[in-house]
Write a protein that holds these residues in place. Structure first.
Motif, PDB file in Angstrom:
ATOM      1  N   LEU A   1       3.606  -0.526  -6.717  1.00  0.00           N
ATOM      2  CA  LEU A   1       2.849   0.081  -7.795  1.00  0.00           C
ATOM      3  C   LEU A   1       3.779   0.461  -8.925  1.00  0.00           C
TER       4      LEU A   1
ATOM      5  N   THR B   1      -4.679  -4.218  -0.539  1.00  0.00           N
ATOM      6  CA  THR B   1      -3.452  -3.922  -1.279  1.00  0.00           C
ATOM      7  C   THR B   1      -2.750  -2.720  -0.686  1.00  0.00           C
ATOM      8  N   LYS B   2      -3.514  -1.679  -0.347  1.00  0.00           N
ATOM      9  CA  LYS B   2      -2.906  -0.490   0.260  1.00  0.00           C
ATOM     10  C   LYS B   2      -2.178  -0.848   1.543  1.00  0.00           C
TER      11      LYS B   2
ATOM     12  N   ILE C   1      -3.702   1.860  -7.492  1.00  0.00           N
ATOM     13  CA  ILE C   1      -3.999   0.524  -6.950  1.00  0.00           C
ATOM     14  C   ILE C   1      -4.977  -0.211  -7.855  1.00  0.00           C
TER      15      ILE C   1
END
Length: 282
Positions: A8, A48-49, A68
Motif C-alpha cells: 500500500l 488484496t488484504k 486498499i
C-alpha cells in the motif's frame, strides 16, 4: 514505481475513511466502486488484504479499508492507461503470474488435504515409536598438527595436567579457547575416525592420538546420555512440514505423469538463449 500489488502507498494508509454502508447482506460480489466501467468488489479487496505483508495485514480493517480501495482504484486507472497493445514482456509476465496463482491454488489444496492431525500423528509414530533410544556424547578434544605433538599431550595428561588448560594452550581448533569442549553430539555427527575413538571410551577416559583430515586429536569423553524421543508437540511443526513436502511431491508427480509433455527437439535451442534473446521492453 510505488504502485505494487502487495504494497500500500503511505498516502493510502494514512487517509483511511469509514467503511461505506451497504444494503443488507454484502458479500464477496458486492461492488464497492466502479472505475471506467470496471467493478471493484469486496472480494477484490479481501483478496488484496490476504496478499499484504504482515506489517500491513495486521492493521485494523478501519485503517486498511480505504487504503486498499485507493490502491485498487489506482491499479484500474493505470491498467486502463496501458491499453490492449502491451509489450511482449508484459504479456508473458501476466501469463506466468496467472499460471503461478493457479498452481499455488492446487498446491494449497493438496497441502490442506494432506496435513491433518492424523497424518502428523502417523508421521510421529513412524519416526519415533519403537525406535531405539539414541546415545549422545559430550566430549572435548585437543587438535594439533602432528602425531608426535598429540602423543606428547597424552603423556602430559597421563602425568596429571588439566585437559582444559592444555586445550587452551595447545589446541589449534576453534574449541581450544573453550577448553576443547565440543558439547553434545550423536552418532553420525563427527567424522568416522573421531566417532570410533569416542565409542571406545568410558566417561573420563582419554584416547590415544586420533587422525582425521583436520589433524591429530586427543579426545576426552566427558559423559554420555540417552536421548529420549521428543514429545509430539515439540516436533509437530517439523513433522507437518515433512508431510507437506511429501504431499507436494506426490501432487506434482501424479499431475506430471498424467500430463502430455512434448519437448521441442531443435539443436538451435541452447541455454545461452536465455541471455542473448531479448524481449521488447517498450
Amino acid at each position: 514505481m510505488f504502485f505494487r500489488t502487495k504494497f500500500l502507498t503511505a498516502t493510502a494508509l494514512v487517509c483511511a475513511l469509514s467503511t461505506p454502508a451497504f444494503a443488507e447482506g454484502p458479500d464477496a460480489s458486492t461492488v464497492v466502486a466502479t472505475v471506467n466501467g470496471t467493478d471493484i468488489t469486496l472480494g477484490h479487496m479481501i483478496a488484496t488484504k490476504q496478499t499484504l505483508p504482515p506489517q500491513y495485514a495486521q492493521l485494523p480493517d478501519e485503517v486498511l479499508f480505504q487504503g486498499i480501495l485507493d490502491q485498487l482504484i489506482q491499479q484500474v486507472v493505470l491498467s486502463d492507461a496501458a491499453g490492449d497493445d502491451l509489450p511482449l514482456s508484459v504479456t508473458l509476465t501476466l501469463e506466468n503470474q496467472a499460471r503461478a496463482v493457479r498452481a499455488d491454488h492446487v498446491i494449497d489444496n493438496a497441502i490442506k488435504a494432506a496435513v491433518t492431525d492424523e497424518a502428523v500423528e502417523m508421521a510421529y509414530a513412524a519416526q519415533y515409536e519403537g525406535a531405539e533410544p539414541e546415545a549422545e556424547f559430550n566430549a572435548s578434544h585437543i587438535l594439533v598438527e602432528t602425531e608426535e605433538e598429540a602423543a606428547e599431550i597424552v603423556t602430559r595428561l597421563e602425568a596429571g595436567e588439566d585437559f582444559a588448560e592444555l586445550a587452551r594452550e595447545k589446541s589449534t581448533g576453534p574449541s581450544g579457547p573453550n577448553g576443547g569442549e565440543l558439547g553434545w553430539f550423536g552418532k553420525g555427527m563427527m567424522v568416522p575416525s573421531f566417532e570410533e575413538a569416542v565409542l571406545t571410551l568410558e566417561a573420563g577416559q582419554i584416547s590415544a592420538p586420533v587422525e582425521t583430515q583436520f589433524g591429530w586429536h586427543v579426545v576426552k569423553l566427558n559423559e554420555t546420555r540417552v536421548k529420549d524421543a521428543p514429545a509430539l508437540e515439540d516436533v509437530r511443526d517439523e513433522l507437518a512440514a515433512g508431510v507437506e513436502q511429501v504431499a507436494i511431491g506426490q501432487a506434482l508427480s501424479t499431475l506430471t505423469e498424467a500430463a502430455t509433455i512434448t519437448h521441442t527437439e531443435d539443436e538451435a535451442i541452447t541455454p545461452d538463449l536465455l541471455s542473448t534473446v531479448t524481449l521488447d521492453m517498450e
